[in-house]
Design a protein around this motif. Structure first.
Motif, PDB file in Angstrom:
ATOM      1  N   VAL A 208     -51.621 -40.812 -11.798  1.00 59.03           N
ATOM      2  CA  VAL A 208     -52.170 -40.554 -10.509  1.00 59.03           C
ATOM      3  C   VAL A 208     -53.783 -41.153 -10.698  1.00 59.03           C
ATOM      4  CG1 VAL A 208     -52.882 -38.770  -9.030  1.00 59.03           C
ATOM      5  CG2 VAL A 208     -50.839 -38.983  -9.630  1.00 59.03           C
TER       6      VAL A 208
ATOM      7  N   SER B 267     -55.158 -43.978  -8.024  1.00 61.37           N
ATOM      8  CA  SER B 267     -55.880 -43.545  -7.235  1.00 61.37           C
ATOM      9  C   SER B 267     -57.316 -43.254  -7.263  1.00 61.37           C
ATOM     10  CB  SER B 267     -55.210 -42.375  -6.644  1.00 61.37           C
ATOM     11  OG  SER B 267     -55.444 -41.272  -7.339  1.00 61.37           O
TER      12      SER B 267
ATOM     13  N   VAL C  39     -47.143 -39.864  -2.160  1.00 63.95           N
ATOM     14  CA  VAL C  39     -48.261 -40.794  -2.076  1.00 63.95           C
ATOM     15  C   VAL C  39     -48.654 -40.819  -0.589  1.00 63.95           C
ATOM     16  CG1 VAL C  39     -48.791 -43.039  -2.547  1.00 63.95           C
ATOM     17  CG2 VAL C  39     -47.264 -41.577  -4.150  1.00 63.95           C
TER      18      VAL C  39
ATOM     19  N   SER D 274     -50.923 -35.078  -0.390  1.00 64.15           N
ATOM     20  CA  SER D 274     -50.613 -36.464  -0.941  1.00 64.15           C
ATOM     21  C   SER D 274     -51.889 -37.308  -1.446  1.00 64.15           C
ATOM     22  CB  SER D 274     -49.810 -37.123   0.029  1.00 64.15           C
ATOM     23  OG  SER D 274     -50.709 -37.776   1.162  1.00 64.15           O
ATOM     24  N   LEU D 275     -51.676 -38.171  -2.009  1.00 67.79           N
ATOM     25  CA  LEU D 275     -52.850 -39.163  -2.357  1.00 67.79           C
ATOM     26  C   LEU D 275     -53.324 -39.598  -1.290  1.00 67.79           C
ATOM     27  CD1 LEU D 275     -50.969 -40.975  -5.909  1.00 67.79           C
ATOM     28  CD2 LEU D 275     -52.118 -38.712  -5.362  1.00 67.79           C
TER      29      LEU D 275
ATOM     30  N   ALA E 140     -57.322 -40.044  -1.793  1.00 68.67           N
ATOM     31  CA  ALA E 140     -57.773 -41.195  -2.554  1.00 68.67           C
ATOM     32  C   ALA E 140     -58.728 -42.076  -1.581  1.00 68.67           C
ATOM     33  CB  ALA E 140     -56.642 -41.857  -2.955  1.00 68.67           C
TER      34      ALA E 140
ATOM     35  N   VAL F 279     -52.848 -45.989  -2.080  1.00 67.43           N
ATOM     36  CA  VAL F 279     -52.429 -46.338  -3.236  1.00 67.43           C
ATOM     37  C   VAL F 279     -51.092 -47.002  -3.235  1.00 67.43           C
ATOM     38  CG1 VAL F 279     -51.380 -44.831  -5.253  1.00 67.43           C
ATOM     39  CG2 VAL F 279     -53.546 -44.091  -4.030  1.00 67.43           C
TER      40      VAL F 279
END
Ligand code: BT5
Length: 242
Positions: free
Chosen positions: A90, A94, A133, A150-151, A155, A159
């Motif tokens: 991860v 990210s 994600v 979630s990413l 981020a 991602v």
């Protein structure tokens, strides 16, 4: 590039559970490193009969068949290496570094972004990993909105699921080949050093998590000063370390 992790891959649009499919495949002789990945799971599973929300295309839902060169008694440790591998993957994909909540949830800013389900099938271990994600907050069902993340929510850049999958398989392979399933666990772990509440089959208690034993047990100093080993239980973090 991973050498054995992902040596054989089954990619499904929709499946009941990648762990279930990987178990069926393992029973038929799937090789070490075989992977089942699905865009959507209709019956994604968590631990102890819980379910795992796995909406189409929003996360990485995959399971790896591992035929480890270790004593079966050490199988449970694979879930720690999977959590650490997922945390590293991860971070690489990210730029955000998640923390691990004992035993193997990944958290970012206190929200659960990933979980691990380890099962056994004959002499193989099935390591199932789910990473959220692409969800926006509203993509989670209402009962998860306060706790899941979630990413995408953390981020800076979008991602890529493919890149995350590649990093994940490479990190799993690196950790398992090294034989050191715990390295950096304490540094990554949000539970160690925190005030915790432990709910076990036969009771509850509070204390301070002091570390993790060689068998993966969480070591908690309870309110009367005794060091208690928690092997299976739900642990909530009440107050993080300063
Ligand atoms: C886990 O269980 O965290 C293990 C999840 C493993 C999922 C992967 S996906 C690929 C493979 N195939 C499967 O069928 N499973 C594996 P546990 O610690 O028991 O947590 C389950 C709890 O997390 C649920 O009861 C919900 O409260 C919450 N939850 C469910 N779905 C979630 C999600 N997508 N994101 C965050 N939290 C979720």
């Amino acid at each position: 590039m991973a050498a054995w992790a992902g040596c054989a891959v089954r990619r499904e649009r929709e499946i009941d559970s990648t762990n279930r499919a990987a178990r069926r495949w393992a029973a038929e002789g799937a090789p070490h490193g075989a992977v089942v990945v699905a865009a959507r799971q209709t019956e994604g599973r968590g631990r102890r009969g819980r379910s795992w929300e796995s909406a189409a295309g929003l996360g990485l839902w995959l399971s790896v068949v591992i035929r480890p060169d270790i004593d079966a008694a050490r199988f449970p440790l694979l879930s720690f290496s999977a959590a650490l591998a997922a945390a590293d993957a991860v971070e690489r994909a990210s730029g955000v570094a998640p923390r691990v909540k004992w035993p193997n949830d990944l958290l970012i800013e206190g929200r659960k972004i990933a979980g691990i389900l380890l099962e056994k099938e004959g002499d193989a271990a099935i390591v199932g990993i789910g990473i959220n994600v692409r969800h926006r907050a509203e993509d989670f069902p209402p009962e998860l909105r306060d706790t899941a993340g979630s990413l995408r929510m953390f981020a800076k850049e979008p991602v890529s699921l493919d890149a995350l999958e590649r990093h994940l398989l490479a990190e799993i392979e690196r950790r398992i080949d090294s034989g050191d399933f715990f390295s950096e666990y304490a540094a990554r772990c949000a539970t160690i050093g925190a005030q915790v509440r432990v709910v076990e089959m036969n009771g509850e208690f509070s204390g301070v998590a002091e570390g993790v034993g060689a068998d993966g047990a969480l070591l908690v100093r309870d309110e009367v000063g005794a060091l208690r080993r928690v092997l299976a239980g739900d642990v909530s973090i009440r107050e993080a370390r300063a």
